[in-house]
Design an enzyme around this catalytic site. Structure first.
Site, PDB file in Angstrom:
ATOM      1  CB  THR A  46      -0.908   0.019   1.247  1.00 12.44           C
ATOM      2  OG1 THR A  46      -1.622  -1.208   1.321  1.00 12.44           O
ATOM      3  CG2 THR A  46      -1.880   1.172   1.190  1.00 12.44           C
ATOM      4  CE1 TYR A 135      -1.450  -4.849   6.166  1.00 10.69           C
ATOM      5  CE2 TYR A 135      -1.308  -4.474   3.798  1.00 10.69           C
ATOM      6  CZ  TYR A 135      -1.303  -3.983   5.079  1.00 10.69           C
ATOM      7  OH  TYR A 135      -1.162  -2.636   5.308  1.00 10.69           O
ATOM      8  CE  LYS A 164       2.043  -4.190   7.048  1.00  7.08           C
ATOM      9  NZ  LYS A 164       2.185  -3.345   5.838  1.00  7.08           N
TER      10      LYS A 164
END
Length: 299
Positions: A46, A135, A164
């Site tokens: 991101t 994630y 994550k």
């Protein structure tokens, strides 16, 4: 997956003023990470503004990072989305030989159920030729991948090796750490609670602030992993104001201001993101110069 323990950074994509990818700046940023103690690099996350890069630009970023890194640090590639079939196709067709793992975000916008999230990552795990890092970032996806779903995936697929965890919830992180299978890594995705997560049994961080202050933040994580709590918290509190500031007006606008002060790149971001205000830029500039000055004194 020992290579994923410690401090990874989610690399920015630097742009020139005409919004084209600044290859030379990206090379400088990669070298800055390698030379200042970072353990691995994450490409096209991101923070890299991957949502606004064209296919050709993504290829340029990947090739630039691979070349600049020159095999010095492990690389992780962001491969995720909310179209499961499209993610699977990319995993099956992309050359991942230069990467130790992929980082795959929980599907956004669709707001799937926990079973939908499980089935999405089942397809990802079955398609991926390299290990998968889940994630979880509810602030961006509008859905939380709960610990039970994560543990189910970790138990069912040997190549689902880590998460994550960026829910900003230390209790949820601790439940993951408590119940995870042996060898599964819980990696912080929130810079401000990285140290508490590490001390609770987490494996490190995929960080934004660390790419601006790589020596300091990676030292903090290593001290945390070594259970040198007081020394680790001293660094944490030195950087905590900067962590607040770099996210104050969105990511990566803040960290790009740090890079501008360091002379590594410009501060340009692509719409719908906008650059930091003059006030925030001034505060980040002052903080960065202060930390850089302290580093020179201590060198």
């Amino acid at each position: 997956m020992q290579s994923l323990i410690g401090t990874g950074v989610a690399l920015v994509t630097p742009f020139k003023k005409d919004f084209s990818v600044d290859v030379e700046a990206l090379e400088r940023i990669v070298n800055f990470q390698v030379e200042n103690g970072i353990d691995y690099l994450v490409v096209l996350g991101t923070t890299g503004e991957s949502a606004t890069l064209t296919k050709d630009e993504k290829e340029l970023v990947i090739k630039t990072v691979i070349k600049a890194n020159a095999g010095r640090l492990p690389l992780v590639l962001g491969v995720g989305g909310n179209n499961t079939a499209e993610v699977v196709e990319e995993l099956k067709t992309r050359d991942l030989s230069d990467f130790v793992a992929v980082l795959s975000v929980s599907p956004y916008y669709n707001k799937p159920t926990q079973e939908g999230i499980y089935q999405h990552f089942k397809a990802v795990a079955e398609a991926s030729p390299v290990p998968v890092i889940l994630y979880n970032v509810p602030g961006r996806t509008s859905s939380n991948m709960i610990p039970a779903t994560v543990i189910r995936l970790a138990n069912d697929f040997k190549n689902v090796v880590a998460i994550k965890e960026a829910a900003g919830d230390i209790v949820q992180a601790m439940r993951l750490i408590q119940n995870k299978p042996e060898g599964f890594l819980v990696i912080s995705g929130d810079d401000i609670i990285t140290l508490p997560m590490v001390l609770a049994g987490g494996s490190g961080v995929i960080s934004v602030i660390a790419e601006g202050f790589p020596r300091q933040f990676s030292d903090m994580v290593r001290l945390g992993l070594d259970r040198k709590v007081d020394e680790a918290y001293e660094i944490h509190y030195q950087l905590s104001d900067a962590i607040d500031m770099i996210f104050e007006q969105g990511n990566p606008a803040g960290i790009k201001e740090v890079f501008k002060t360091l002379g590594l790149s410009g501060n340009t971001v692509r719409l719908p993101l906008v650059s930091a205000t003059e006030d925030l830029a001034s505060r980040l500039d002052a903080f960065t110069k202060k930390v850089a000055g302290q580093a020179k004194v201590n060198a």
